[in-house]
Design an enzyme around this catalytic site. Structure first.
Site, PDB file in Angstrom:
ATOM      1  CG  ASP A  86     117.154 -17.815  49.281  1.00  0.00           C
ATOM      2  OD1 ASP A  86     116.385 -17.053  48.960  1.00  0.00           O
ATOM      3  OD2 ASP A  86     118.221 -18.149  48.454  1.00  0.00           O
TER       4      ASP A  86
ATOM      5  CG  HIS B 188     119.819 -13.199  46.152  1.00  0.00           C
ATOM      6  ND1 HIS B 188     119.858 -14.437  47.122  1.00  0.00           N
ATOM      7  CD2 HIS B 188     118.391 -12.865  46.284  1.00  0.00           C
ATOM      8  CE1 HIS B 188     118.667 -14.475  47.719  1.00  0.00           C
ATOM      9  NE2 HIS B 188     117.701 -13.720  47.169  1.00  0.00           N
TER      10      HIS B 188
ATOM     11  CG  HIS C 212     111.979 -15.184  42.540  1.00  0.00           C
ATOM     12  ND1 HIS C 212     111.479 -13.824  43.146  1.00  0.00           N
ATOM     13  CD2 HIS C 212     112.028 -16.158  43.702  1.00  0.00           C
ATOM     14  CE1 HIS C 212     111.108 -14.282  44.381  1.00  0.00           C
ATOM     15  NE2 HIS C 212     111.562 -15.406  44.765  1.00  0.00           N
TER      16      HIS C 212
ATOM     17  CB  VAL D 187     114.425 -20.136  42.776  1.00  0.00           C
ATOM     18  CG1 VAL D 187     113.662 -20.874  42.505  1.00  0.00           C
ATOM     19  CG2 VAL D 187     114.364 -18.871  41.671  1.00  0.00           C
ATOM     20  CG  HIS D 188     112.328 -19.947  48.331  1.00  0.00           C
ATOM     21  ND1 HIS D 188     111.419 -19.311  48.817  1.00  0.00           N
ATOM     22  CD2 HIS D 188     113.585 -19.229  48.459  1.00  0.00           C
ATOM     23  CE1 HIS D 188     111.816 -18.231  49.349  1.00  0.00           C
ATOM     24  NE2 HIS D 188     113.141 -17.960  48.994  1.00  0.00           N
TER      25      HIS D 188
END
Length: 474
Positions: free
Chosen positions: A188, A337, A347, A375-376
């Site tokens: 990401d 991903h 998410h 997921v950040h």
């Protein structure tokens, strides 16, 4: 048939030093391990406790920074239509390298390469490939050039120049043909000030191959941002192989207006999905490759390609895993991903359908590690299978914290027992495969503009764990 997007929502729209740096700690012996699945190096209990407390307190006291601006990297002022730009490289087979670049105007798809920086030695060679372009609504890309060079020698610096403009000269170092082997891992990425910080930290320590589990440019239909992203990552991606898989931000599908997904991604980031004639993938969205003379097998799966039991991806994965000889290949790593395990509020459950379809295949093959993005934040799980701790299951790691424009996912659910470490910070990881039995995983927090080791663990390959050599029951 698997549909794109989630929950019924359509997704739309540096110079590296080639010298090897030794491991931070020597690999532990099997006798010194505290757990056959995962363990830290053997340390006196007081010292290990003090280290653990330090890392925990540092994480608790850490103040997360605010977002940073989105970057737009323009073409160099002295560039013309024949200037190669957005140069990046990727592995092809055991001794080949794909060189990809873009020119604004038509230009020969040729690469001159040599082990001499002056290209004067007799060893200088020229390879020819092909070029293509694509249209996206009103946007038309430049000429995307694709040239495969080789055979190349391992652990060797090659110099190269692209097309008919010799003013830009690049170099890369081929990966070693045996262990040890070093991966950088970042997901990401996007193109913000935090992305730039992450790239600087990645470049600060040498690595052999970079793995990216999806969400590259965050162009989201704005095709000029693909060009900007290519220029941003070029200093790194032109000097070490980048192996990527797609994320939801690569779909760029707009009903009626632009119904074909992944057009920009497939055109710009071609991976070696068809490099092995014995087991070709049907799509650029999933493939596998080997490094270190076959000691490490890497599987790049497509979270947004059909993955059901009757799908081409499911069939291909079964064939790919069945060919593995774990005596020859002690390490198997997979990338997806959308994570299959996730205790972040963001998410939730979006990888569950794929987990149910494919987890048993990876478990049966004794895959060692599964990396995910989406997921950040960062999170590491213990060895797990079917939502339970399992010493013969893979370690799942979420590494979707490369620097994207959407910011960090800072809200977590109650921590499950299978979650070992989690933190919502920008960062990147490094997997250093020391030998056939041990690998060192390190997560570096990057977003304080200093490289801070926040999580580190020694992993033991499942191929070396005799308890996992029983018949592969799922």
């Amino acid at each position: 048939m698997h549909s794109y997007g989630f929950n019924g929502r359509q997704e739309s729209c540096l110079v590296l030093h080639p010298s090897y740096k030794s491991f931070a700690h020597p690999p532990p012996t099997r006798k010194g391990l505290r757990d056959s699945a995962m363990s830290a190096p053997h340390l006196p209990s007081a010292a290990f406790f003090a280290m653990a407390c330090f890392l925990a307190c540092a994480a608790a006291a850490y103040q997360r920074p605010p977002p940073r601006e989105t970057l737009s990297v323009p073409l160099a002022d002295d560039a013309d239509g024949l200037t190669p730009q957005q140069v990046h490289i990727s592995l092809v087979g055991s001794d080949g390298m794909r060189i990809t670049w873009i020119t604004d105007d038509d230009s020969p798809s040729t690469v001159e390469y040599s082990t001499s920086s002056t290209f004067q030695q007799r060893g200088s060679k020229v390879a020819t490939g092909s070029s293509s372009s694509y249209s996206y609504i009103l946007y038309r890309s430049g000429q995307i050039h694709d040239v495969v060079i080789g055979p190349l020698s391992p652990s060797t610096v090659y110099y190269y120049r692209c097309g008919s403009n010799p003013t830009r000269k690049f170099s890369f170092k081929t990966p070693p043909s045996s262990l040890p082997f070093r991966f950088a891992v970042a997901g990401d990425l996007g193109q913000t000030g935090w992305t730039n910080s992450t790239l600087q930290h990645v470049a600060a320590q040498d690595y052999d191959v970079l793995l990216l589990p999806g969400d590259l440019s965050y162009a989201d239909c704005r095709q000029s941002l693909w060009d900007s992203f290519g220029r941003l990552v070029e200093p790194l991606a032109s000097s070490r192989p980048w192996m990527v898989t797609q994320g939801n931000h690569e779909i760029e599908k707009i009903p009626v207006i632009h119904p074909q997904p992944f057009v920009a991604y497939n055109s710009r980031w071609r991976m070696p999905y068809d490099a092995d004639p014995a087991a070709p993938s049907a799509s650029n969205l999933y493939y596998s490759f080997e490094v270190a003379g076959g000691a490490v097998h890497v599987i790049m799966l497509g979270s947004y390609a059909d993955f059901g039991p009757s799908s081409s991806q499911h069939t291909w994965l079964a064939f790919d895993l069945a060919r593995l000889d774990r005596n020859r290949t002690p390490w198997v790593v997979a990338l997806i991903h959308a994570p299959w395990y996730n205790s972040n509020a963001a998410h939730q459950g979006e990888g569950e359908e794929m987990r149910q379809a494919m987890e048993a295949q990876l478990y049966g093959a004794r895959v060692d590690v599964v990396f995910a993005g989406h997921v950040h934040a960062y999170e590491r799980f213990t060895r797990v299978y079917d939502n339970r701790s399992d010493p013969c299951g893979p370690v799942h790691i979420i590494i979707g914290d490369g620097g994207n424009r959407e910011g960090l996912a800072s809200e977590y659910l109650d921590k499950p027992k299978i979650s070992v470490f989690r933190e919502a910070s920008f960062g990147h990881g490094r997997l250093e495969v020391a030998n056939a039995t041990h690998a060192l995983w390190t997560w570096n927090r990057n977003d304080d503009d200093e490289a801070v080791v926040a999580d580190q663990i020694w992993l033991t390959s499942l191929a070396s764990n005799s308890a996992c050599h029983q018949p592969k029951s799922t």
